[in-house]
Motif scaffolding. Structure first.
Motif, PDB file in Angstrom:
ATOM      1  N   MET A   1      56.713  52.005  49.695  1.00  0.00           N
ATOM      2  CA  MET A   1      55.347  52.356  50.110  1.00  0.00           C
ATOM      3  C   MET A   1      54.364  52.143  48.964  1.00  0.00           C
ATOM      4  O   MET A   1      53.202  51.780  49.182  1.00  0.00           O
ATOM      5  CB  MET A   1      55.303  53.812  50.575  1.00  0.00           C
ATOM      6  N   PHE A   2      54.830  52.387  47.727  1.00  0.00           N
ATOM      7  CA  PHE A   2      53.937  52.250  46.567  1.00  0.00           C
ATOM      8  C   PHE A   2      53.386  50.835  46.462  1.00  0.00           C
ATOM      9  O   PHE A   2      52.203  50.634  46.166  1.00  0.00           O
ATOM     10  CB  PHE A   2      54.697  52.623  45.286  1.00  0.00           C
ATOM     11  N   SER A   3      54.236  49.849  46.719  1.00  0.00           N
ATOM     12  CA  SER A   3      53.793  48.456  46.614  1.00  0.00           C
ATOM     13  C   SER A   3      52.745  48.128  47.676  1.00  0.00           C
ATOM     14  O   SER A   3      51.783  47.391  47.413  1.00  0.00           O
ATOM     15  CB  SER A   3      54.988  47.507  46.745  1.00  0.00           C
ATOM     16  N   ILE A   4      52.912  48.686  48.876  1.00  0.00           N
ATOM     17  CA  ILE A   4      51.947  48.433  49.947  1.00  0.00           C
ATOM     18  C   ILE A   4      50.609  49.096  49.634  1.00  0.00           C
ATOM     19  O   ILE A   4      49.539  48.500  49.831  1.00  0.00           O
ATOM     20  CB  ILE A   4      52.494  48.935  51.301  1.00  0.00           C
ATOM     21  N   ILE A   5      50.664  50.331  49.125  1.00  0.00           N
ATOM     22  CA  ILE A   5      49.435  51.027  48.740  1.00  0.00           C
ATOM     23  C   ILE A   5      48.735  50.281  47.611  1.00  0.00           C
ATOM     24  O   ILE A   5      47.498  50.166  47.589  1.00  0.00           O
ATOM     25  CB  ILE A   5      49.738  52.481  48.333  1.00  0.00           C
ATOM     26  N   THR A   6      49.531  49.757  46.673  1.00  0.00           N
ATOM     27  CA  THR A   6      48.960  48.972  45.575  1.00  0.00           C
ATOM     28  C   THR A   6      48.247  47.734  46.105  1.00  0.00           C
ATOM     29  O   THR A   6      47.134  47.402  45.674  1.00  0.00           O
ATOM     30  CB  THR A   6      50.061  48.548  44.583  1.00  0.00           C
ATOM     31  N   LEU A   7      48.893  47.054  47.059  1.00  0.00           N
ATOM     32  CA  LEU A   7      48.269  45.879  47.665  1.00  0.00           C
ATOM     33  C   LEU A   7      46.992  46.252  48.410  1.00  0.00           C
ATOM     34  O   LEU A   7      45.993  45.529  48.354  1.00  0.00           O
ATOM     35  CB  LEU A   7      49.256  45.195  48.618  1.00  0.00           C
ATOM     36  N   MET A   8      47.018  47.390  49.110  1.00  0.00           N
ATOM     37  CA  MET A   8      45.828  47.851  49.822  1.00  0.00           C
ATOM     38  C   MET A   8      44.692  48.107  48.830  1.00  0.00           C
ATOM     39  O   MET A   8      43.533  47.742  49.082  1.00  0.00           O
ATOM     40  CB  MET A   8      46.143  49.122  50.606  1.00  0.00           C
ATOM     41  N   ALA A   9      45.030  48.714  47.694  1.00  0.00           N
ATOM     42  CA  ALA A   9      44.025  48.977  46.653  1.00  0.00           C
ATOM     43  C   ALA A   9      43.478  47.663  46.086  1.00  0.00           C
ATOM     44  O   ALA A   9      42.278  47.547  45.810  1.00  0.00           O
ATOM     45  CB  ALA A   9      44.631  49.825  45.537  1.00  0.00           C
ATOM     46  N   ILE A  10      44.355  46.669  45.933  1.00  0.00           N
ATOM     47  CA  ILE A  10      43.929  45.368  45.415  1.00  0.00           C
ATOM     48  C   ILE A  10      42.969  44.690  46.394  1.00  0.00           C
ATOM     49  O   ILE A  10      41.918  44.163  45.998  1.00  0.00           O
ATOM     50  CB  ILE A  10      45.148  44.468  45.145  1.00  0.00           C
ATOM     51  N   TYR A  11      43.335  44.716  47.672  1.00  0.00           N
ATOM     52  CA  TYR A  11      42.463  44.098  48.680  1.00  0.00           C
ATOM     53  C   TYR A  11      41.132  44.839  48.790  1.00  0.00           C
ATOM     54  O   TYR A  11      40.083  44.218  49.003  1.00  0.00           O
ATOM     55  CB  TYR A  11      43.161  44.053  50.044  1.00  0.00           C
ATOM     56  N   LEU A  12      41.177  46.158  48.633  1.00  0.00           N
ATOM     57  CA  LEU A  12      39.943  46.932  48.647  1.00  0.00           C
ATOM     58  C   LEU A  12      39.061  46.546  47.461  1.00  0.00           C
ATOM     59  O   LEU A  12      37.836  46.388  47.600  1.00  0.00           O
ATOM     60  CB  LEU A  12      40.260  48.430  48.602  1.00  0.00           C
ATOM     61  N   ALA A  13      39.698  46.366  46.300  1.00  0.00           N
ATOM     62  CA  ALA A  13      38.959  45.947  45.109  1.00  0.00           C
ATOM     63  C   ALA A  13      38.351  44.561  45.317  1.00  0.00           C
ATOM     64  O   ALA A  13      37.195  44.310  44.936  1.00  0.00           O
ATOM     65  CB  ALA A  13      39.885  45.940  43.894  1.00  0.00           C
ATOM     66  N   ILE A  14      39.107  43.648  45.945  1.00  0.00           N
ATOM     67  CA  ILE A  14      38.598  42.301  46.234  1.00  0.00           C
ATOM     68  C   ILE A  14      37.396  42.382  47.168  1.00  0.00           C
ATOM     69  O   ILE A  14      36.394  41.677  46.980  1.00  0.00           O
ATOM     70  CB  ILE A  14      39.705  41.421  46.857  1.00  0.00           C
ATOM     71  N   PHE A  15      37.487  43.265  48.177  1.00  0.00           N
ATOM     72  CA  PHE A  15      36.378  43.441  49.123  1.00  0.00           C
ATOM     73  C   PHE A  15      35.130  43.921  48.385  1.00  0.00           C
ATOM     74  O   PHE A  15      34.030  43.371  48.565  1.00  0.00           O
ATOM     75  CB  PHE A  15      36.769  44.441  50.205  1.00  0.00           C
ATOM     76  N   LEU A  16      35.283  44.946  47.548  1.00  0.00           N
ATOM     77  CA  LEU A  16      34.137  45.512  46.830  1.00  0.00           C
ATOM     78  C   LEU A  16      33.575  44.527  45.807  1.00  0.00           C
ATOM     79  O   LEU A  16      32.350  44.436  45.631  1.00  0.00           O
ATOM     80  CB  LEU A  16      34.544  46.815  46.141  1.00  0.00           C
ATOM     81  N   ILE A  17      34.463  43.780  45.152  1.00  0.00           N
ATOM     82  CA  ILE A  17      34.002  42.750  44.209  1.00  0.00           C
ATOM     83  C   ILE A  17      33.228  41.670  44.955  1.00  0.00           C
ATOM     84  O   ILE A  17      32.177  41.202  44.506  1.00  0.00           O
ATOM     85  CB  ILE A  17      35.200  42.137  43.450  1.00  0.00           C
ATOM     86  N   GLY A  18      33.764  41.276  46.122  1.00  0.00           N
ATOM     87  CA  GLY A  18      33.084  40.276  46.936  1.00  0.00           C
ATOM     88  C   GLY A  18      31.701  40.736  47.342  1.00  0.00           C
ATOM     89  O   GLY A  18      30.729  39.973  47.279  1.00  0.00           O
ATOM     90  N   MET A  19      31.588  42.011  47.764  1.00  0.00           N
ATOM     91  CA  MET A  19      30.293  42.566  48.137  1.00  0.00           C
ATOM     92  C   MET A  19      29.331  42.532  46.949  1.00  0.00           C
ATOM     93  O   MET A  19      28.155  42.156  47.086  1.00  0.00           O
ATOM     94  CB  MET A  19      30.461  44.012  48.619  1.00  0.00           C
ATOM     95  N   THR A  20      29.840  42.907  45.774  1.00  0.00           N
ATOM     96  CA  THR A  20      28.996  42.965  44.577  1.00  0.00           C
ATOM     97  C   THR A  20      28.530  41.574  44.160  1.00  0.00           C
ATOM     98  O   THR A  20      27.350  41.367  43.845  1.00  0.00           O
ATOM     99  CB  THR A  20      29.773  43.629  43.415  1.00  0.00           C
ATOM    100  N   VAL A  21      29.464  40.609  44.150  1.00  0.00           N
ATOM    101  CA  VAL A  21      29.125  39.239  43.739  1.00  0.00           C
ATOM    102  C   VAL A  21      28.145  38.612  44.730  1.00  0.00           C
ATOM    103  O   VAL A  21      27.159  37.977  44.332  1.00  0.00           O
ATOM    104  CB  VAL A  21      30.398  38.380  43.621  1.00  0.00           C
ATOM    105  N   MET A  22      28.401  38.786  46.025  1.00  0.00           N
ATOM    106  CA  MET A  22      27.511  38.225  47.042  1.00  0.00           C
ATOM    107  C   MET A  22      26.131  38.867  46.957  1.00  0.00           C
ATOM    108  O   MET A  22      25.107  38.184  47.039  1.00  0.00           O
ATOM    109  CB  MET A  22      28.100  38.435  48.432  1.00  0.00           C
ATOM    110  N   ARG A  23      26.096  40.169  46.769  1.00  0.00           N
ATOM    111  CA  ARG A  23      24.824  40.881  46.643  1.00  0.00           C
ATOM    112  C   ARG A  23      24.053  40.398  45.418  1.00  0.00           C
ATOM    113  O   ARG A  23      22.834  40.223  45.458  1.00  0.00           O
ATOM    114  CB  ARG A  23      25.097  42.383  46.533  1.00  0.00           C
ATOM    115  N   SER A  24      24.783  40.174  44.332  1.00  0.00           N
ATOM    116  CA  SER A  24      24.150  39.692  43.103  1.00  0.00           C
ATOM    117  C   SER A  24      23.490  38.337  43.314  1.00  0.00           C
ATOM    118  O   SER A  24      22.358  38.100  42.881  1.00  0.00           O
ATOM    119  CB  SER A  24      25.191  39.595  41.986  1.00  0.00           C
ATOM    120  N   GLY A  25      24.196  37.448  44.016  1.00  0.00           N
ATOM    121  CA  GLY A  25      23.649  36.124  44.279  1.00  0.00           C
ATOM    122  C   GLY A  25      22.419  36.188  45.159  1.00  0.00           C
ATOM    123  O   GLY A  25      21.405  35.532  44.887  1.00  0.00           O
TER     124      GLY A  25
END
Length: 306
Positions: A1-25
């Motif tokens: 389960m830890f690996s799946i939660i880690t992946l979920m956290a990674i994808y969440l980070a990618i989503f938030l980074i994407g929002m930030t980068v797109m907003r910046s542009g």
């Protein structure tokens, strides 16, 4: 389960980074005009609503628009009354991203990321801004695909099953989860995106997804409130008004979840699109109904927090 939660956290980070980068542009393309738009065309609430929709649609973040608005009120460029129209519009504009992420562009994600990444190295403002927007958008779709791929494995764990069952059976719990999760990750779009992934696998009912979406609208108010801390009285009133607006809207709509669910089922066959439509309908109805009472609403907030 830890690996799946880690992946979920990674994808969440990618989503938030994407929002930030797109907003910046997008912000760099419009940064010289954003404040002028807000300060010059908000003398009437309906104008503020339109400006709020446009600016939030550009920045893809109602939280960012509320931070800007609170800052302008604190600086004396806007009055508290002028800010009400903007927050009504920002709630509508924030639904654009949830509609966008329901579109299936899987074959184009990799080319968008590559082209966006290349343009990020440009020293010219316009190509760099377009690159940021494209790269950020690509990250959003990568994250959404990731959320969807993890929904089924996550549902096999007993604790997650309990959570999903509780959310499906008790919609008030879903509102609480949506509020808490959005307050923590500072993105109602990400919260709705995660809900969509469970909906797509029939692990979450549409009504439960709508409940979480309603809670996300309350949770997104936290950013504006934090921005108002230490500011002048009118800036604090702006933050409180945003909270009251969403809390009242959610309270009124909560008993209507079954009706909203049945209505959006008539509009689309896909569960994630149905949830996106429900978010759009909720925010449009709340903002349109509140608009004629902007002055009375302002007096109500002043009376409570004055």
């Amino acid at each position: 389960m830890f690996s799946i939660i880690t992946l979920m956290a990674i994808y969440l980070a990618i989503f938030l980074i994407g929002m930030t980068v797109m907003r910046s542009g997008l912000l760099q393309l419009s940064e010289d005009r954003t404040k002028n738009f807000i300060t010059k065309f908000t003398d009437y609430p309906w104008k503020g609503l339109l400006i709020g929709i446009i600016i939030t649609g550009l920045l893809q973040s109602s939280s960012a628009v509320m931070v800007i608005t609170v800052g302008l009120v604190a600086a004396g460029y806007l009055s508290f009354y002028q800010s009400i129209g903007i927050m009504l519009g920002s709630n509508i504009g924030s639904t654009f991203i949830t509609e966008l992420i329901t579109i299936d562009i899987t074959p184009f994600i990799f080319p968008i990321l590559i082209l966006g990444f290349i343009l990020l190295f440009s020293k010219r403002k316009l190509p760099f801004s377009f690159g940021s927007t494209m790269f950020g958008l690509g990250c959003l779709f990568v994250a959404m695909n990731g959320f969807e791929s993890l929904a089924a494995p996550l549902s096999t764990f007993p604790k997650v099953q309990e959570f999903l069952t509780l959310t499906n059976e008790h919609h008030l719990f879903g509102v609480g989860i949506g509020t808490l999760l959005t307050a923590i990750i500072q993105s109602s779009s990400a919260t709705t995106g995660i809900s969509m992934s469970f909906l797509s696998h029939d692990l979450l009912s549409l009504q439960a997804g709508i409940a979480i979406m309603l809670g996300a609208n309350i949770g997104t108010c936290v950013t504006g409130y934090l921005a108002s801390i230490g500011s002048i009285k009118e800036a604090k009133l702006t933050a409180f008004a945003h909270i009251w607006l969403n809390v009242i809207g959610v309270t009124l709509f909560f008993p209507l979840i079954p009706f909203l669910s049945r209505f959006v089922e008539l509009l689309a066959s896909s569960a994630d699109v149905q949830l996106a439509h429900s978010s759009l309908i909720f925010n449009i109805i709340c903002s349109v109904l509140a608009l004629p009472f902007a002055k009375q609403f302002a007096k109500f907030v002043e009376r409570i927090h004055g």
